[in-house]
Design a protein around this motif. Structure first.
Motif, PDB file in Angstrom:
ATOM      1  N   ARG A  65     -11.498  -3.900   4.163  1.00  0.00           N
ATOM      2  CA  ARG A  65     -10.993  -2.815   5.008  1.00  0.00           C
ATOM      3  C   ARG A  65     -11.096  -1.467   4.304  1.00  0.00           C
ATOM      4  O   ARG A  65     -11.207  -1.402   3.090  1.00  0.00           O
ATOM      5  CB  ARG A  65      -9.545  -3.099   5.404  1.00  0.00           C
ATOM      6  N   GLU A  67      -8.732   0.714   4.080  1.00  0.00           N
ATOM      7  CA  GLU A  67      -7.449   0.900   3.398  1.00  0.00           C
ATOM      8  C   GLU A  67      -6.593  -0.316   3.737  1.00  0.00           C
ATOM      9  O   GLU A  67      -6.949  -1.091   4.625  1.00  0.00           O
ATOM     10  CB  GLU A  67      -6.771   2.195   3.852  1.00  0.00           C
ATOM     11  N   PRO A  68      -5.472  -0.533   3.019  1.00  0.00           N
ATOM     12  CA  PRO A  68      -4.624  -1.676   3.392  1.00  0.00           C
ATOM     13  C   PRO A  68      -4.263  -1.629   4.882  1.00  0.00           C
ATOM     14  O   PRO A  68      -3.836  -0.592   5.380  1.00  0.00           O
ATOM     15  CB  PRO A  68      -3.383  -1.506   2.508  1.00  0.00           C
ATOM     16  N   VAL A  69      -4.498  -2.690   5.598  1.00  0.00           N
ATOM     17  CA  VAL A  69      -4.293  -2.816   7.033  1.00  0.00           C
ATOM     18  C   VAL A  69      -5.111  -1.764   7.802  1.00  0.00           C
ATOM     19  O   VAL A  69      -4.763  -1.386   8.901  1.00  0.00           O
ATOM     20  CB  VAL A  69      -2.787  -2.724   7.414  1.00  0.00           C
ATOM     21  N   ASN A  88      -2.343  -3.134  -5.361  1.00  0.00           N
ATOM     22  CA  ASN A  88      -1.303  -2.359  -4.682  1.00  0.00           C
ATOM     23  C   ASN A  88      -0.511  -3.314  -3.799  1.00  0.00           C
ATOM     24  O   ASN A  88      -0.832  -3.495  -2.625  1.00  0.00           O
ATOM     25  CB  ASN A  88      -1.945  -1.234  -3.871  1.00  0.00           C
ATOM     26  N   SER A  90       0.385  -6.400  -1.953  1.00  0.00           N
ATOM     27  CA  SER A  90      -0.361  -7.572  -1.485  1.00  0.00           C
ATOM     28  C   SER A  90      -1.817  -7.235  -1.164  1.00  0.00           C
ATOM     29  O   SER A  90      -2.516  -8.012  -0.523  1.00  0.00           O
ATOM     30  CB  SER A  90       0.338  -8.178  -0.269  1.00  0.00           C
ATOM     31  N   TRP A  91      -2.283  -6.077  -1.614  1.00  0.00           N
ATOM     32  CA  TRP A  91      -3.663  -5.649  -1.384  1.00  0.00           C
ATOM     33  C   TRP A  91      -4.323  -5.297  -2.703  1.00  0.00           C
ATOM     34  O   TRP A  91      -3.658  -4.862  -3.643  1.00  0.00           O
ATOM     35  CB  TRP A  91      -3.687  -4.431  -0.457  1.00  0.00           C
ATOM     36  N   TYR A  93      -7.924  -3.247  -4.329  1.00  0.00           N
ATOM     37  CA  TYR A  93      -9.062  -2.361  -4.069  1.00  0.00           C
ATOM     38  C   TYR A  93     -10.143  -2.681  -5.076  1.00  0.00           C
ATOM     39  O   TYR A  93      -9.868  -2.957  -6.248  1.00  0.00           O
ATOM     40  CB  TYR A  93      -8.640  -0.898  -4.231  1.00  0.00           C
ATOM     41  N   TRP A 105     -10.776  -2.481   0.501  1.00  0.00           N
ATOM     42  CA  TRP A 105      -9.501  -3.177   0.261  1.00  0.00           C
ATOM     43  C   TRP A 105      -9.550  -4.570   0.886  1.00  0.00           C
ATOM     44  O   TRP A 105     -10.089  -4.737   1.983  1.00  0.00           O
ATOM     45  CB  TRP A 105      -8.353  -2.410   0.908  1.00  0.00           C
ATOM     46  N   GLN A 107      -6.927  -8.346   1.229  1.00  0.00           N
ATOM     47  CA  GLN A 107      -5.620  -8.943   0.948  1.00  0.00           C
ATOM     48  C   GLN A 107      -5.710  -9.719  -0.356  1.00  0.00           C
ATOM     49  O   GLN A 107      -6.691 -10.430  -0.602  1.00  0.00           O
ATOM     50  CB  GLN A 107      -5.200  -9.895   2.064  1.00  0.00           C
ATOM     51  N   ASN A 108      -4.700  -9.576  -1.171  1.00  0.00           N
ATOM     52  CA  ASN A 108      -4.661 -10.287  -2.444  1.00  0.00           C
ATOM     53  C   ASN A 108      -4.238 -11.736  -2.225  1.00  0.00           C
ATOM     54  O   ASN A 108      -3.632 -12.075  -1.218  1.00  0.00           O
ATOM     55  CB  ASN A 108      -3.664  -9.587  -3.387  1.00  0.00           C
TER      56      ASN A 108
END
Length: 112
Positions: A65, A67-69, A88, A90-91, A93, A105, A107-108
């Motif tokens: 993505r 950015e996150p979400v 960052n 749960s995300w 980069y 980005w 998801q971690n």
């Protein structure tokens, strides 16, 4: 209590019991479904990304993505790699190799 009032009270009580029983059943079903999803969310052995490490994607697919979400910009597939540059919450980069070959980005928690 007059018979009419007794009958009305009994009917009301029966309806109230049915509504409560249905609500309880719905709640239990929702909780069990959520627990099942949480249990299935990450594949066995999935791990968080580590800064500076080129991680292998363990998930079947992982959206990259802006950015996150944020907006979707591509998909990494199981076995492809991602170089983690920043964590960052749960995300993470970094650089998405494979078909994407750009920064983004993800998801971690979906790495092997």
């Amino acid at each position: 209590m007059p018979p009419v009032l007794h009958t009305l009270f009994h009917q009301f009580h029966q309806r109230e019991s049915i509504v409560l029983r249905n609500a309880s059943t719905a709640l239990v079903t929702t909780v069990l479904a959520a627990a099942a999803l949480v249990g299935l969310a990450a594949p066995a052995g999935a791990a968080d990304g580590r800064v500076g490490v080129r991680e292998t994607v363990c998930a079947q697919d992982l959206y990259v993505r802006t950015e996150p979400v944020g907006a979707w910009m591509g998909t990494l597939y199981q076995g492809q790699t991602f170089l983690v540059e920043q964590v960052n919450g749960s995300w993470v980069y970094g650089f998405a190799y494979g078909d994407i070959n750009r920064h983004g980005w993800v998801q971690n928690g979906w790495f092997c």
